[in-house]
Design a protein around this motif. Structure first.
Motif, PDB file in Angstrom:
ATOM      1  N   GLN A 253       0.839  -1.133  -0.153  1.00 21.22           N
ATOM      2  CA  GLN A 253       0.004  -0.091  -0.002  1.00 21.22           C
ATOM      3  C   GLN A 253       0.776   1.257   0.102  1.00 21.22           C
ATOM      4  O   GLN A 253       0.556   2.141  -0.830  1.00 21.22           O
ATOM      5  CB  GLN A 253      -0.903   0.111   1.100  1.00 21.22           C
ATOM      6  N   SER A 254       1.812   1.253   0.906  1.00 18.84           N
ATOM      7  CA  SER A 254       2.891   2.251   0.776  1.00 18.84           C
ATOM      8  C   SER A 254       3.381   2.551  -0.440  1.00 18.84           C
ATOM      9  O   SER A 254       3.874   3.579  -0.863  1.00 18.84           O
ATOM     10  CB  SER A 254       4.008   1.900   1.750  1.00 18.84           C
ATOM     11  N   ALA A 255       3.823   1.578  -1.247  1.00 19.61           N
ATOM     12  CA  ALA A 255       4.284   1.776  -2.529  1.00 19.61           C
ATOM     13  C   ALA A 255       3.492   2.330  -3.699  1.00 19.61           C
ATOM     14  O   ALA A 255       3.702   2.979  -4.388  1.00 19.61           O
ATOM     15  CB  ALA A 255       5.033   0.237  -3.122  1.00 19.61           C
ATOM     16  N   THR A 256       2.225   1.694  -3.495  1.00 24.39           N
ATOM     17  CA  THR A 256       1.225   2.171  -4.422  1.00 24.39           C
ATOM     18  C   THR A 256       0.745   3.396  -4.178  1.00 24.39           C
ATOM     19  O   THR A 256       0.260   4.230  -5.213  1.00 24.39           O
ATOM     20  CB  THR A 256       0.070   0.923  -4.595  1.00 24.39           C
ATOM     21  N   THR A 257       0.753   4.148  -2.829  1.00 22.54           N
ATOM     22  CA  THR A 257       0.335   5.471  -2.674  1.00 22.54           C
ATOM     23  C   THR A 257       1.519   6.478  -2.802  1.00 22.54           C
ATOM     24  O   THR A 257       1.444   7.677  -2.278  1.00 22.54           O
ATOM     25  CB  THR A 257      -0.394   5.492  -1.462  1.00 22.54           C
TER      26      THR A 257
ATOM     27  N   ARG B 237       8.980   7.419   1.744  1.00 18.21           N
ATOM     28  CA  ARG B 237       8.889   9.209   2.059  1.00 18.21           C
ATOM     29  C   ARG B 237      10.005   9.795   1.461  1.00 18.21           C
ATOM     30  O   ARG B 237       9.612  10.832   0.814  1.00 18.21           O
ATOM     31  CB  ARG B 237       8.989   9.327   3.514  1.00 18.21           C
ATOM     32  N   MET B 238      11.147   9.225   1.436  1.00 18.09           N
ATOM     33  CA  MET B 238      12.077   9.897   0.674  1.00 18.09           C
ATOM     34  C   MET B 238      12.059   9.916  -0.760  1.00 18.09           C
ATOM     35  O   MET B 238      12.121  10.914  -1.171  1.00 18.09           O
ATOM     36  CB  MET B 238      13.371   9.122   0.895  1.00 18.09           C
ATOM     37  N   ILE B 239      11.281   9.124  -1.351  1.00 19.21           N
ATOM     38  CA  ILE B 239      11.038   9.100  -2.647  1.00 19.21           C
ATOM     39  C   ILE B 239      10.237  10.201  -3.043  1.00 19.21           C
ATOM     40  O   ILE B 239      10.277  11.269  -3.911  1.00 19.21           O
ATOM     41  CB  ILE B 239      10.466   7.882  -3.143  1.00 19.21           C
TER      42      ILE B 239
END
Lengths: 260, 258
Positions: A253-257, B237-239
């Motif tokens: 989810q973190s990657a997709t958002t 977050r860094m990205i």
């Protein structure tokens, strides 16, 4: 990442299966002669996946490495250790102290095997299992028989209403190379499979066959404390794998958002 | 500026790879004779990045020229199998064997001889000692062990007895440190280098009616999982920050003032 999700899911499924088997053991605990089973867990073969690793020049290169794929459950393992023999005072209750099995014929004509149980005389004077399967070879009491008895060497005696005792046959025992692979079909009956090998004829008292005990039933070898321990272990492992799935999901989810 | 984006992305990639190992360890928390895998995230500060494809004017044609130093957030290191002894669990089942010490059981599989710490055995239809999957357990003489009917016992040195008669001896072997092993599935190992031959184990005892539990450290795995998730989020977050910065550079810095 999807791989991690699948790997964790394989753990959840395997633990589910372990819980099922432990629950099955607990329900069979009171059935004479029932044996404890457990699931065997097998690690899945690893797959080649690319990892960034440090190379000789101090740089990073992608190299194929084996990474695990999770777990599966294999054949259930049975604990065939002898249960305690409990006296019942029923002359037709038969238990085998050893690996030997009694051969019975199902109504379909198929041969099945049992490690003992409560036998009875049916309306035709034949010695049958509680479920009505006839012994093989059959033993039939002559007319006027009041009751039948089984002696430790397997000899079956008919006692007439006048009290005359007469030898009418003998129970024979067989054994299998791998009794663990036999198929349980309920009512304490087992069917041979390809993995169990063919029935090997024997005589009561021979090593590897054992002796016949009459007026006895073999109690189950399922230990409720053992099963409870297994349930707790499976439950904890189940929870951990669910948590792993949840964590992976949150990471996905973190990657997709990333782009809001 | 974009380079920082890659740094953060490499951190996400490393966390992801390590997560694959953690989930595999956790999935095998109850697998008999399972050995957990560990990877460390190497913390070296900088790695030289190389140019891919077109040759650099600084370097001979065809070679990969250096681009500069890249501060790596994380690089997952080579996974290592942790062969620490698992705890002994009593089962009361006669065909369960556990090894105490560094040895392995030898199994005859369709792919050749394989080695395992999982000694939950059974017999096959011909009465030979085998695994539940049908792989034959090898004796010290290189042949399968035939078990006739009767009471079977195994002595700590691996001698198998039926009704107090010796019927064979388990081949318990070990590998030297310089003979690495790889996992091949079904709780089995094979030498990584094909030519490596094991030798008879010294100081490994066989215990009947026991199994060796998985050596997965469940608490440790949970901690690692949390740590990985946080690292992953931080990199993510860094990205985002990098993206915003690039966005500013493109849209704001060059905007003509009116």
């Amino acid at each position: 990442m999807w791989t991690s999700l699948r790997t964790a899911a394989s753990g959840v499924l395997a633990q589910q299966r372990a819980l099922d088997v432990a629950a099955d053991n607990l329900t069979k605990m009171q059935i004479p002669g029932s044996k404890s089973q457990r699931v065997s867990f097998l690690e899945l073969a690893p797959e080649l996946r690319y990892f960034g690793v440090q190379d000789d020049q101090g740089g990073i290169s992608l190299e194929a490495r084996e990474a695990g794929n999770g777990v599966r459950t294999g054949a259930a393992l049975q604990n065939l250790s002898q249960g305690t023999l409990m006296p019942t005072d029923q002359p037709l209750d038969v238990a085998v102290d050893g690996d030997g099995l009694l051969e019975v014929m199902l109504p379909s004509g198929q041969l099945a095997y049992t490690h003992g149980g409560s036998f009875r005389m049916d309306g035709l004077g034949r010695l049958v299992t509680a479920s009505g399967a006839e012994l093989s070879p059959g033993i039939t009491a002559p007319a006027g028989t009041a009751q039948m008895e089984v002696k430790p060497d397997g000899t079956v005696i008919a006692v007439s209403t006048e009290g005359v005792r007469q030898e009418i046959g003998q129970l024979k025992l067989v054994r299998f190379n791998n009794p663990e692979a036999m198929l349980q079909i309920g009512q304490n009956l087992l069917l041979p499979t390809g993995g169990s090998g063919e029935a090997i004829q024997g005589t009561a008292g021979e090593p590897g066959i054992g002796t016949i005990a009459s007026g006895m039933l073999e109690s189950s070898n399922i230990d409720p404390r053992e099963e409870y321990l297994r349930v707790v272990q499976a439950q904890r492992a189940y929870e951990l794998n669910v948590r792993a799935m949840k964590t992976v999901d949150e990471m996905l989810q973190s990657a997709t958002t990333m782009r809001r | 500026m974009i380079r920082g984006l890659y740094t953060a992305a490499s951190g996400m990639l490393a966390s992801m790879r390590r997560m694959e190992l953690v989930t595999n360890n956790l999935a095998n928390a109850q697998t008999t004779g399972f050995k957990q895998e560990r990877t460390a995230t190497s913390t070296f500060a900088e790695a030289l990045i190389m140019q891919d494809g077109s040759p650099s004017p600084m370097a001979p044609t065809g070679s990969r020229g250096p681009l500069g130093q890249l501060g790596m957030a994380a690089v997952s290191e080579d996974p290592l199998v942790d062969f620490t002894q698992g705890s002994m669990q009593e089962t009361g089942r006669a065909y369960d064997f556990a090894l105490e010490g560094p040895g392995f059981f030898s199994l005859q599989t369709p792919d050749g001889v394989r080695y395992s710490r999982d000694g939950s055995f059974t017999r096959d239809g011909l009465g030979r000692l085998a695994t539940g999957e049908g792989d034959l357990v090898l004796g010290a003489d290189g042949n399968p062990i035939q078990i006739p009917g009767g009471k079977m016992q195994v002595r700590p040195d691996g001698t198998v007895q039926v009704e107090d008669q010796d019927v064979g001896k388990l081949a318990i072997v070990e590998f030297d440190l310089e003979q690495p092993l790889r996992k091949v599935g079904n709780n089995q190992f094979a030498p990584r280098n094909d030519g490596d031959q094991p030798h008879a184990a010294q100081g490994t005892a066989v215990r009947q009616s026991f199994i060796e539990s998985s050596n997965v450290d469940m608490a440790g795995a949970q901690t690692t999982m949390l740590e990985l998730q946080r690292a992953y989020d931080a990199s993510q977050r860094m990205i985002q920050y990098q993206d915003e910065l690039v966005g500013r550079a493109v849209n704001d810095i060059a905007r003509p003032t009116s």
